[in-house]
Design a protein around this motif. Structure first.
Motif, mmCIF file in Angstrom:
data_model
loop_
_atom_site.group_PDB
_atom_site.id
_atom_site.type_symbol
_atom_site.label_atom_id
_atom_site.label_comp_id
_atom_site.label_asym_id
_atom_site.label_seq_id
_atom_site.Cartn_x
_atom_site.Cartn_y
_atom_site.Cartn_z
ATOM 1 N N ARG A 1 -1.050 -2.155 8.658
ATOM 2 C CA ARG A 1 -0.768 -2.183 7.219
ATOM 3 C C ARG A 1 0.279 -3.243 6.873
ATOM 4 N NH1 ARG A 1 -3.818 1.777 5.192
ATOM 5 N NH2 ARG A 1 -4.356 3.443 6.634
ATOM 6 N N ALA A 2 0.329 -4.259 7.720
ATOM 7 C CA ALA A 2 1.330 -5.320 7.504
ATOM 8 C C ALA A 2 1.189 -5.948 6.127
ATOM 9 C CB ALA A 2 1.183 -6.384 8.588
ATOM 10 N N HIS A 3 -0.043 -5.930 5.580
ATOM 11 C CA HIS A 3 -0.293 -6.566 4.276
ATOM 12 C C HIS A 3 0.119 -5.665 3.109
ATOM 13 C CE1 HIS A 3 -3.621 -3.977 5.349
ATOM 14 N NE2 HIS A 3 -3.976 -3.927 4.077
ATOM 15 N N GLN A 4 0.442 -4.400 3.378
ATOM 16 C CA GLN A 4 0.746 -3.476 2.266
ATOM 17 C C GLN A 4 2.259 -3.370 2.038
ATOM 18 O OE1 GLN A 4 -1.014 0.319 3.340
ATOM 19 N NE2 GLN A 4 -3.000 -0.269 2.487
ATOM 20 N N PRO A 5 2.703 -3.372 0.783
ATOM 21 C CA PRO A 5 4.151 -3.224 0.528
ATOM 22 C C PRO A 5 4.622 -1.768 0.619
ATOM 23 C CG PRO A 5 2.969 -3.614 -1.528
ATOM 24 C CD PRO A 5 1.944 -3.629 -0.444
ATOM 25 N N LEU A 6 4.424 -1.186 1.824
ATOM 26 C CA LEU A 6 4.825 0.211 2.045
ATOM 27 C C LEU A 6 6.334 0.339 2.001
ATOM 28 C CD1 LEU A 6 2.802 0.903 5.293
ATOM 29 C CD2 LEU A 6 2.285 1.785 3.014
ATOM 30 N N THR A 7 6.824 1.491 1.549
ATOM 31 C CA THR A 7 8.271 1.706 1.624
ATOM 32 C C THR A 7 8.637 2.891 2.525
ATOM 33 O OG1 THR A 7 8.213 3.067 -0.375
ATOM 34 C CG2 THR A 7 8.694 0.714 -0.673
ATOM 35 N N GLU A 8 7.642 3.695 2.940
ATOM 36 C CA GLU A 8 7.973 4.921 3.691
ATOM 37 C C GLU A 8 6.890 5.274 4.702
ATOM 38 O OE1 GLU A 8 9.122 8.784 1.519
ATOM 39 O OE2 GLU A 8 7.107 9.268 2.229
ATOM 40 N N ILE A 9 7.316 5.774 5.874
ATOM 41 C CA ILE A 9 6.391 6.482 6.779
ATOM 42 C C ILE A 9 6.858 7.923 6.838
ATOM 43 C CG2 ILE A 9 5.312 6.610 9.041
ATOM 44 C CD1 ILE A 9 6.252 3.952 9.729
ATOM 45 N N HIS A 10 5.926 8.831 6.636
ATOM 46 C CA HIS A 10 6.219 10.263 6.714
ATOM 47 C C HIS A 10 5.526 10.789 7.968
ATOM 48 C CE1 HIS A 10 5.562 14.445 4.580
ATOM 49 N NE2 HIS A 10 6.092 14.556 5.771
ATOM 50 N N VAL A 11 6.320 11.202 8.951
ATOM 51 C CA VAL A 11 5.767 11.680 10.230
ATOM 52 C C VAL A 11 5.961 13.197 10.348
ATOM 53 C CG1 VAL A 11 5.903 11.503 12.762
ATOM 54 C CG2 VAL A 11 6.309 9.470 11.359
ATOM 55 N N VAL A 12 4.875 13.899 10.635
ATOM 56 C CA VAL A 12 4.934 15.343 10.943
ATOM 57 C C VAL A 12 4.087 15.581 12.182
ATOM 58 C CG1 VAL A 12 4.511 17.701 10.107
ATOM 59 C CG2 VAL A 12 4.847 15.873 8.461
ATOM 60 N N ASN A 13 4.608 16.281 13.151
ATOM 61 C CA ASN A 13 3.872 16.517 14.394
ATOM 62 C C ASN A 13 3.773 17.985 14.735
ATOM 63 O OD1 ASN A 13 3.796 13.694 15.001
ATOM 64 N ND2 ASN A 13 5.934 13.854 15.665
ATOM 65 N N GLY A 14 2.842 18.286 15.665
ATOM 66 C CA GLY A 14 2.871 19.593 16.317
ATOM 67 C C GLY A 14 4.056 19.657 17.273
ATOM 68 N N LEU A 15 4.353 20.859 17.753
ATOM 69 C CA LEU A 15 5.484 21.055 18.683
ATOM 70 C C LEU A 15 4.951 20.890 20.105
ATOM 71 C CD1 LEU A 15 7.062 24.222 16.954
ATOM 72 C CD2 LEU A 15 7.493 21.789 16.462
#
Ligand code: V47
Length: 376
Positions: A104-118
């Motif tokens: 997504r290098a071309h996208q002007p993202l401002t956030e990554i939201h990470v949620v995982n299993g335990l």
């Protein structure tokens, strides 16, 4: 409207709101019992507009779930696979997690939201390296990662205190905590639906510690399953009490329960009217939390649009590749472009504002002559 509110027995609540006084548990339950949804919406919208006018926030983010291996057995979850190697289980390599950002290098993202299993077998460095890698690829990106439940799990697994875990993650690039894992704070419900993960006191304590370390966070509430009205209001009051102490919560996010492919599949899930009611009561009870977010993936796009007149001022973001709700039966799209979000906000009669995670404005509302093009 005053007469209508008085006839509904809401006159005293409206007076309290006018005077800037806080609502009590009894007030909250009364609001949930009010048969006139539009009157409730009117009250919530008034509070929304006092704080935000017609502005409606969203951000340009991606969602990443690096593993669905999970030792917890939450009855509402359709995402988790208990053991590595179980059918459908996956764990990304670090390169694969970083690829999600590189793609997504071309996208002007401002956030990554990470949620995982335990995941019981990964080393702590998996998480710290993941964060470091994200920041190497995109130094300016905001990392909103790991629920309080994951932080508690890391502390127990790697024999650290919750504060040590948070400090080490922060040193690796963690910027804030998402609000997941709160479910319902009442012990009765937690015992039944999520007995083997971090409890309420620890969830709140971890958010308090994160706030003390200078991080912001959100708080969620999973509704529409076995919880009572009293338990919903109690949940809101516990979030409000912590916010009084720290001021670190940015948004309250009610999450609509989705019943497909999980152990609570016999329940119907909340109706659209219940969803509007929950968001409205949240706005009215939580006088000290600035934003009430409708997570459009969970509510559905149309209901999220309506919710913008029932107390909601935030719609989360572009999300892209969400799994937890889609495995639980959500029929919403998995992603939304920023122009699609702006358009749906405009069509709902509100002003779209792109924000970053900390609510700094990235792109404000359109100039009047641009509005017509958006709503065509
Ligand atoms: O903790 C899991 C919920 C949460 C189901 O902080 C379910 O900005 C409904 O917390 N039906 C994860 N809900 C998502 C989350 C979130 C979402 C958007 C924004 C933010 C934020 C946080 O999803 C879990 C759990 O409460 N969940 N399964 C289900 N079947």
């Amino acid at each position: 409207m005053q007469e209508r509110l008085a006839a509904l027995g809401l006159g005293r609540i409206a007076d309290k709101l006018d005077a800037g006084k806080r609502l009590s548990l009894e007030d909250g339950v009364r609001l949930f019992e009010c048969p006139d949804l539009l009157a409730l919406g009117w009250l919530a919208n008034r509070e929304r507009e006092k704080r935000h006018g017609g502005r409606t926030y969203y951000n340009f983010n991606i969602r990443l779930e690096a593993t669905n291996v999970c030792v917890a057995s939450c009855l509402f979850c359709s995402f988790a696979r208990i053991k590595p190697g179980d059918p459908g289980s996956y764990t990304m390599t670090l390169e694969q997690t970083w690829d999600k950002l590189r793609e997504r290098a071309h996208q002007p993202l401002t956030e990554i939201h990470v949620v995982n299993g335990l995941h019981p077998d990964l080393p702590f460095e998996y998480y710290t390296e993941m964060l470091r890698g994200f920041k190497r690829i995109r130094p300016g990106i905001h990392l909103k990662c790991f629920t309080a439940v994951e932080i508690a799990f890391f502390a127990d697994l790697y024999e650290m205190t919750d504060a040590q875990v948070l400090r080490e993650l922060q040193a690796a690039g963690l910027d804030s905590l998402p609000g997941g894992g709160a479910e319902i704070f009442a012990e009765r419900v937690r015992r039944k639906i999520c007995h083997d993960k971090c409890g309420t006191e620890r969830y709140l304590e971890i958010h308090k510690t994160a706030h003390r370390l200078g991080m912001r966070s959100n708080v969620t509430m999973l509704y529409g399953h076995i919880e009572t009205k009293e338990e919903r209001v109690d949940h809101m009051l516990r979030a409000r009490a912590l916010q009084d102490e720290t001021g670190g919560f940015q948004a309250f996010i009610p999450l609509a329960f989705h019943p497909d492919n999980n152990q609570m599949r016999k329940l119907p899930g909340p109706s659209a009217t219940e969803t509007l009611r929950v968001h409205a009561v949240s706005r009215l009870m939580l006088d000290n939390i600035p934003h009430v977010k409708a997570f459009w993936i969970a509510t559905g796009v149309e209901v999220a649009q309506l919710a913008l007149w029932f107390g909601v001022d935030d719609l989360d973001g572009t999300v892209q590749e969400e799994k937890i709700y889609h495995m639980a039966g959500a029929r919403t799209p998995e992603a939304m472009t920023t122009s699609a979000i702006r358009r749906l906000i405009r069509i709902a009669g509100r002003e779209p504002v792109e924000r970053d995670t900390l609510y700094n404005v990235v792109t404000g509302p359109e100039a009047p002559d641009e509005v017509a093009a958006l709503v065509q």
